[in-house]
Motif scaffolding. Structure first.
Motif, PDB file in Angstrom:
ATOM      1  N   MET A 212       0.819  -1.187   0.000  1.00 16.80           N
ATOM      2  CA  MET A 212       0.000   0.000   0.000  1.00 16.80           C
ATOM      3  C   MET A 212       0.870   1.262   0.000  1.00 16.80           C
ATOM      4  O   MET A 212       0.529   2.242  -0.632  1.00 16.80           O
ATOM      5  CB  MET A 212      -0.908  -0.048   1.237  1.00 16.80           C
ATOM      6  N   TRP A 213       1.950   1.186   0.749  1.00 19.35           N
ATOM      7  CA  TRP A 213       2.830   2.351   0.817  1.00 19.35           C
ATOM      8  C   TRP A 213       3.438   2.656  -0.545  1.00 19.35           C
ATOM      9  O   TRP A 213       3.703   3.818  -0.860  1.00 19.35           O
ATOM     10  CB  TRP A 213       3.916   2.152   1.871  1.00 19.35           C
ATOM     11  N   LEU A 214       3.648   1.617  -1.350  1.00 23.78           N
ATOM     12  CA  LEU A 214       4.216   1.829  -2.673  1.00 23.78           C
ATOM     13  C   LEU A 214       3.233   2.583  -3.568  1.00 23.78           C
ATOM     14  O   LEU A 214       3.629   3.474  -4.319  1.00 23.78           O
ATOM     15  CB  LEU A 214       4.590   0.480  -3.292  1.00 23.78           C
ATOM     16  N   ILE A 215       1.969   2.250  -3.466  1.00 26.61           N
ATOM     17  CA  ILE A 215       0.949   2.935  -4.267  1.00 26.61           C
ATOM     18  C   ILE A 215       0.873   4.404  -3.852  1.00 26.61           C
ATOM     19  O   ILE A 215       0.814   5.297  -4.687  1.00 26.61           O
ATOM     20  CB  ILE A 215      -0.422   2.245  -4.107  1.00 26.61           C
ATOM     21  N   ARG A 216       0.901   4.631  -2.535  1.00 32.93           N
ATOM     22  CA  ARG A 216       0.857   6.008  -2.047  1.00 32.93           C
ATOM     23  C   ARG A 216       2.072   6.805  -2.533  1.00 32.93           C
ATOM     24  O   ARG A 216       1.956   7.977  -2.885  1.00 32.93           O
ATOM     25  CB  ARG A 216       0.807   6.037  -0.527  1.00 32.93           C
ATOM     26  N   ARG A 217       3.232   6.146  -2.542  1.00 34.09           N
ATOM     27  CA  ARG A 217       4.442   6.833  -2.982  1.00 34.09           C
ATOM     28  C   ARG A 217       4.380   7.152  -4.470  1.00 34.09           C
ATOM     29  O   ARG A 217       4.763   8.229  -4.910  1.00 34.09           O
ATOM     30  CB  ARG A 217       5.658   5.969  -2.683  1.00 34.09           C
ATOM     31  N   MET A 218       3.890   6.188  -5.264  1.00 34.32           N
ATOM     32  CA  MET A 218       3.799   6.402  -6.710  1.00 34.32           C
ATOM     33  C   MET A 218       2.800   7.506  -7.048  1.00 34.32           C
ATOM     34  O   MET A 218       2.983   8.243  -8.011  1.00 34.32           O
ATOM     35  CB  MET A 218       3.430   5.106  -7.416  1.00 34.32           C
TER      36      MET A 218
ATOM     37  N   ARG B  94       2.227   9.977  -5.098  1.00 29.67           N
ATOM     38  CA  ARG B  94       2.706  11.159  -4.381  1.00 29.67           C
ATOM     39  C   ARG B  94       1.705  11.647  -3.348  1.00 29.67           C
ATOM     40  O   ARG B  94       1.379  12.840  -3.278  1.00 29.67           O
ATOM     41  CB  ARG B  94       3.085  12.272  -5.344  1.00 29.67           C
ATOM     42  N   ILE B  95       1.220  10.703  -2.549  1.00 32.47           N
ATOM     43  CA  ILE B  95       0.310  11.030  -1.462  1.00 32.47           C
ATOM     44  C   ILE B  95       1.110  10.984  -0.169  1.00 32.47           C
ATOM     45  O   ILE B  95       1.673   9.943   0.191  1.00 32.47           O
ATOM     46  CB  ILE B  95      -0.869  10.031  -1.403  1.00 32.47           C
ATOM     47  N   SER B  96       1.159  12.071   0.528  1.00 25.38           N
ATOM     48  CA  SER B  96       1.925  12.151   1.763  1.00 25.38           C
ATOM     49  C   SER B  96       1.210  11.383   2.875  1.00 25.38           C
ATOM     50  O   SER B  96      -0.018  11.240   2.866  1.00 25.38           O
ATOM     51  CB  SER B  96       2.096  13.614   2.174  1.00 25.38           C
ATOM     52  N   TRP B  97       1.981  10.935   3.847  1.00 24.40           N
ATOM     53  CA  TRP B  97       1.389  10.207   4.964  1.00 24.40           C
ATOM     54  C   TRP B  97       0.594  11.135   5.869  1.00 24.40           C
ATOM     55  O   TRP B  97      -0.251  10.688   6.651  1.00 24.40           O
ATOM     56  CB  TRP B  97       2.462   9.469   5.763  1.00 24.40           C
ATOM     57  N   THR B  98       0.818  12.451   5.735  1.00 26.19           N
ATOM     58  CA  THR B  98       0.075  13.398   6.563  1.00 26.19           C
ATOM     59  C   THR B  98      -1.325  13.650   6.026  1.00 26.19           C
ATOM     60  O   THR B  98      -2.180  14.127   6.770  1.00 26.19           O
ATOM     61  CB  THR B  98       0.835  14.734   6.666  1.00 26.19           C
ATOM     62  N   GLU B  99      -1.550  13.330   4.762  1.00 31.00           N
ATOM     63  CA  GLU B  99      -2.894  13.467   4.199  1.00 31.00           C
ATOM     64  C   GLU B  99      -3.765  12.353   4.761  1.00 31.00           C
ATOM     65  O   GLU B  99      -3.376  11.194   4.784  1.00 31.00           O
ATOM     66  CB  GLU B  99      -2.858  13.377   2.671  1.00 31.00           C
ATOM     67  N   LYS B 100      -4.928  12.712   5.205  1.00 30.49           N
ATOM     68  CA  LYS B 100      -5.819  11.747   5.831  1.00 30.49           C
ATOM     69  C   LYS B 100      -6.704  11.092   4.766  1.00 30.49           C
ATOM     70  O   LYS B 100      -7.868  11.429   4.589  1.00 30.49           O
ATOM     71  CB  LYS B 100      -6.697  12.419   6.896  1.00 30.49           C
ATOM     72  N   ARG B 101      -6.121  10.139   4.039  1.00 27.96           N
ATOM     73  CA  ARG B 101      -6.868   9.392   3.031  1.00 27.96           C
ATOM     74  C   ARG B 101      -6.875   7.928   3.432  1.00 27.96           C
ATOM     75  O   ARG B 101      -5.845   7.374   3.818  1.00 27.96           O
ATOM     76  CB  ARG B 101      -6.232   9.510   1.656  1.00 27.96           C
ATOM     77  N   SER B 102      -8.012   7.304   3.315  1.00 26.01           N
ATOM     78  CA  SER B 102      -8.108   5.887   3.661  1.00 26.01           C
ATOM     79  C   SER B 102      -7.477   5.043   2.556  1.00 26.01           C
ATOM     80  O   SER B 102      -7.322   5.484   1.413  1.00 26.01           O
ATOM     81  CB  SER B 102      -9.570   5.481   3.859  1.00 26.01           C
ATOM     82  N   ASN B 103      -7.120   3.816   2.912  1.00 33.74           N
ATOM     83  CA  ASN B 103      -6.547   2.904   1.928  1.00 33.74           C
ATOM     84  C   ASN B 103      -7.547   2.595   0.818  1.00 33.74           C
ATOM     85  O   ASN B 103      -7.173   2.460  -0.346  1.00 33.74           O
ATOM     86  CB  ASN B 103      -6.099   1.610   2.599  1.00 33.74           C
ATOM     87  N   GLU B 104      -8.816   2.488   1.166  1.00 30.04           N
ATOM     88  CA  GLU B 104      -9.842   2.201   0.167  1.00 30.04           C
ATOM     89  C   GLU B 104      -9.944   3.331  -0.859  1.00 30.04           C
ATOM     90  O   GLU B 104     -10.096   3.098  -2.052  1.00 30.04           O
ATOM     91  CB  GLU B 104     -11.207   1.976   0.834  1.00 30.04           C
TER      92      GLU B 104
ATOM     93  N   VAL C 140      -7.527   5.446  -1.693  1.00 30.51           N
ATOM     94  CA  VAL C 140      -6.312   5.422  -2.515  1.00 30.51           C
ATOM     95  C   VAL C 140      -6.407   4.323  -3.567  1.00 30.51           C
ATOM     96  O   VAL C 140      -6.061   4.531  -4.739  1.00 30.51           O
ATOM     97  CB  VAL C 140      -5.060   5.245  -1.632  1.00 30.51           C
ATOM     98  N   LEU C 141      -6.873   3.144  -3.177  1.00 27.66           N
ATOM     99  CA  LEU C 141      -7.034   2.054  -4.136  1.00 27.66           C
ATOM    100  C   LEU C 141      -8.056   2.403  -5.212  1.00 27.66           C
ATOM    101  O   LEU C 141      -7.881   2.055  -6.385  1.00 27.66           O
ATOM    102  CB  LEU C 141      -7.440   0.770  -3.416  1.00 27.66           C
ATOM    103  N   LYS C 142      -9.124   3.079  -4.815  1.00 30.83           N
ATOM    104  CA  LYS C 142     -10.144   3.474  -5.780  1.00 30.83           C
ATOM    105  C   LYS C 142      -9.587   4.480  -6.783  1.00 30.83           C
ATOM    106  O   LYS C 142      -9.858   4.401  -7.975  1.00 30.83           O
ATOM    107  CB  LYS C 142     -11.343   4.067  -5.037  1.00 30.83           C
ATOM    108  N   GLU C 143      -8.772   5.420  -6.303  1.00 30.45           N
ATOM    109  CA  GLU C 143      -8.165   6.396  -7.201  1.00 30.45           C
ATOM    110  C   GLU C 143      -7.167   5.747  -8.163  1.00 30.45           C
ATOM    111  O   GLU C 143      -7.006   6.180  -9.285  1.00 30.45           O
ATOM    112  CB  GLU C 143      -7.444   7.475  -6.385  1.00 30.45           C
ATOM    113  N   ALA C 144      -6.510   4.681  -7.707  1.00 27.67           N
ATOM    114  CA  ALA C 144      -5.523   3.995  -8.540  1.00 27.67           C
ATOM    115  C   ALA C 144      -6.161   2.922  -9.427  1.00 27.67           C
ATOM    116  O   ALA C 144      -5.467   2.238 -10.170  1.00 27.67           O
ATOM    117  CB  ALA C 144      -4.456   3.360  -7.663  1.00 27.67           C
ATOM    118  N   ASN C 145      -7.473   2.762  -9.345  1.00 22.82           N
ATOM    119  CA  ASN C 145      -8.213   1.736 -10.089  1.00 22.82           C
ATOM    120  C   ASN C 145      -7.681   0.333  -9.798  1.00 22.82           C
ATOM    121  O   ASN C 145      -7.477  -0.471 -10.704  1.00 22.82           O
ATOM    122  CB  ASN C 145      -8.173   2.001 -11.595  1.00 22.82           C
TER     123      ASN C 145
END
Length: 114
Positions: free
Chosen positions: A1-7, A9-19, A21-26
């Motif tokens: 999951m951290w790899l998707i966030r890094r790719m 460019r979502i910072s860990w300080t942004e309060k986004r759920s894993n679901e 992030v996955l939805k945005e990445a299709n």
């Protein structure tokens, strides 16, 4: 999951759920695929060692068998999932070559409908 966030460019300080992030990445999370991939990686790791571990996993340790129907072994379970119902004798032999084994795992775990 951290790899998707890094790719993405979502910072860990942004309060986004894993679901989200996955939805945005299709993408979708598949627990069964992750478990099977780790089981196959473990099988390759154990089978490349010399000793009792490969014998125990393949079921070649001598001894008295229990009565009744035989249980499905770890190897048979993975073989039926990875290859299908057809038996392939090269399944265990393929684990000896790390690069071929990793390619096989990547191909099996990336298939649709598994």
């Amino acid at each position: 999951m951290w790899l998707i966030r890094r790719m993405m460019r979502i910072s860990w300080t942004e309060k986004r759920s894993n679901e989200l992030v996955l939805k945005e990445a299709n993408l979708e999370r598949s627990l069964i695929k992750t478990i099977r991939q780790r089981q196959l990686e473990f099988l390759g790791h154990i089978n490349r060692h010399k000793g009792l571990e490969p014998l125990a996993i393949t079921g070649k340790i001598e001894g008295k068998r229990s009565r009744g129907r035989q249980r499905i072994t770890f190897i048979e379970n993975l073989k039926s999932w990875a290859i299908g119902k057809g038996s392939n004798n090269n399944f265990i032999r393929l684990t000896e070559n790390r690069y071929e084994w990793k390619n096989m795992i990547a191909n099996v775990c990336s298939r649709q409908g598994t």
